[in-house]
Design an enzyme around this catalytic site. Sequence first.
Site, short mmCIF file in Angstrom:
data_model
loop_
_atom_site.label_atom_id
_atom_site.label_comp_id
_atom_site.label_asym_id
_atom_site.label_seq_id
_atom_site.Cartn_x
_atom_site.Cartn_y
_atom_site.Cartn_z
N ASN A 1 -5.77 -6.13 2.43
CA ASN A 1 -6.42 -5.64 3.64
C ASN A 1 -7.65 -6.50 3.91
OD1 ASN A 1 -5.07 -3.52 1.98
ND2 ASN A 1 -5.29 -2.37 3.87
N GLU B 1 0.85 -1.19 0.00
CA GLU B 1 0.00 0.00 0.00
C GLU B 1 0.88 1.24 0.00
OE1 GLU B 1 -2.15 2.07 3.73
OE2 GLU B 1 -2.85 0.03 3.28
N HIS C 1 -3.49 -5.81 11.06
CA HIS C 1 -4.44 -6.77 10.50
C HIS C 1 -4.37 -8.12 11.22
CE1 HIS C 1 -3.64 -4.50 6.46
NE2 HIS C 1 -4.47 -3.84 7.23
#
Length: 547
Positions: free
Chosen positions: A526, A403, A488
């Site tokens: 994600n 990202e 996460h």
Amino acid sequence: MSATARRGPGTRAVSRRGFLAGTGSVLGAAALGGVSASRAAAASRYSTPIGNGAHAQALVIGTGYGGSVAALRLAQAGVSVEMVEMGMAWDTPGSDGKIFCTLTNPDNRSYWLRTKTKAPVNFFLGFPIDKAISKYTGVLDAEEFSGITVYQGRGIGGGSLVNGGMAVTPKRENFAGILPSINADEMYNVYYPRANAALGAAVIDPNWFNNTAWYQFARVGRKQAGRSGFPFVFVPDVYDWNYMQQEDAGTVPKSALAQELMYGNNYGKKSLQKTYIPAALATGKVNISPLHKVTSVSPAPGGGYTVLMDQLDTSGNVVTSKQVTADKVFFAAGSVGTSKLLVRLRDTGQLPNLNGQVGQGWGDNGNIMVGRANQIWDPTGSKQATIPCGGIDNWTAGGAFAEVAPLPTGIETWASLYLSITNNQHRAQFTWNNTTQQVDLSWQQAWKQDGITMAKSIFDRINSTEGTIYRTDLFGVYKTWNDTLTYHPLGGAVINRATDNYGRLAGYQGLYVIDGALIPGNTTVNPFVTITALAERNIENIIANGG
């Protein structure tokens, strides 16, 4: 396994016909419906905390993605739902008129019961930038285990309050490695579309992206990825992109353009407080109790479950303890919260029939952070929106997706920041420590090296192409990689191991896991869209088939 074989002590039979009456047609809706009509309920929606001695048809522990899906769909099926949330409601502005504080000026609202901030980027030019704050039930928990800090949202809406909102559906070809026991056709044809529609996921307008000053940092990331032969991909987000353009035009209060994200976002982000939760409340069948922490779940003598919980004040002190009963209990406290609670309940004898898979299969989604120093002719901009909108894909060749993250300092840094998701296969286990009376996690920081190697498959090449170097001043003194965190957390009560293939906990009827604890450690992207879609799938089956 039959419903009878699954039944544990103190539980009642439920017919296969359904969880309760009236379950049929509502589950066919792809999106929520009725969200806008529910706005009027906002002022009083959390005003009646669950009472001592109360009885719930369904008790949902946690208000993140999985819990919010469960509450909405159960309520639409006619089931009365009590949701309990350890964090605050986050519906009352502070002295500055805002509910949440900014990234660059954190105060007591920022962290859960800490006296000093613990930011992922906590150094700048080699100097520490964390600051003292007063202890408060703030929105972001930096929970520390041996070898890793796990960042989690605290409040009604869970992780949706504090994440970057990147709503990414995994590539179909990777799905078998994520959830091997789940039918991919059902997920990609039904449940991923349903989740994305309900969450409001959308991609940034490419024309605006190409011209606004607020995404210069991402355009630099795209250009450099391309020059090294990597694809840059736009990914959906749950931010209101029209609102952001209005922020840019100066016609609405700034939010993503005012350094709001990790400690909450006041306006533009479509957190669960704007999607699933108001839709659930609009049914009139859902009640939410903030600042309530569940401490025990055990079979009740007359059937169902006895649930003990503490009501907290904003300093984290116990105000009162409560005992309630519930016919069904859904564990949705997040991967860490659910796993810790279940391990403790099993190993202290409250739910002894839980199997040995509870606590296992936990992973960090391969999270690695890194910064790069760009050449003077590649400024990333003093204006940076806090919402990421794209990334660099080298998953097939190198096991990494990166990202392109903002670094919204308000000044030009000539720095590019990245959060990588890597194909790190290491898995940890939660265990009960009888000496400390706490749950431990067996994660080892050395395991992050695999993720670093995968991330380097992208950034070593970019540095070589660009003639640039890694930044070593963002995570410590001469520290290149932030290998001490995860945003996460996944796993700990893995589906089809600790539970059946729909989240029913083995050993007990009427106990369910419905959050990220079901997913074994990695989603390749994600994870919250996958958590949401899986919850949609599972609750549909639970309502239709009972158990």
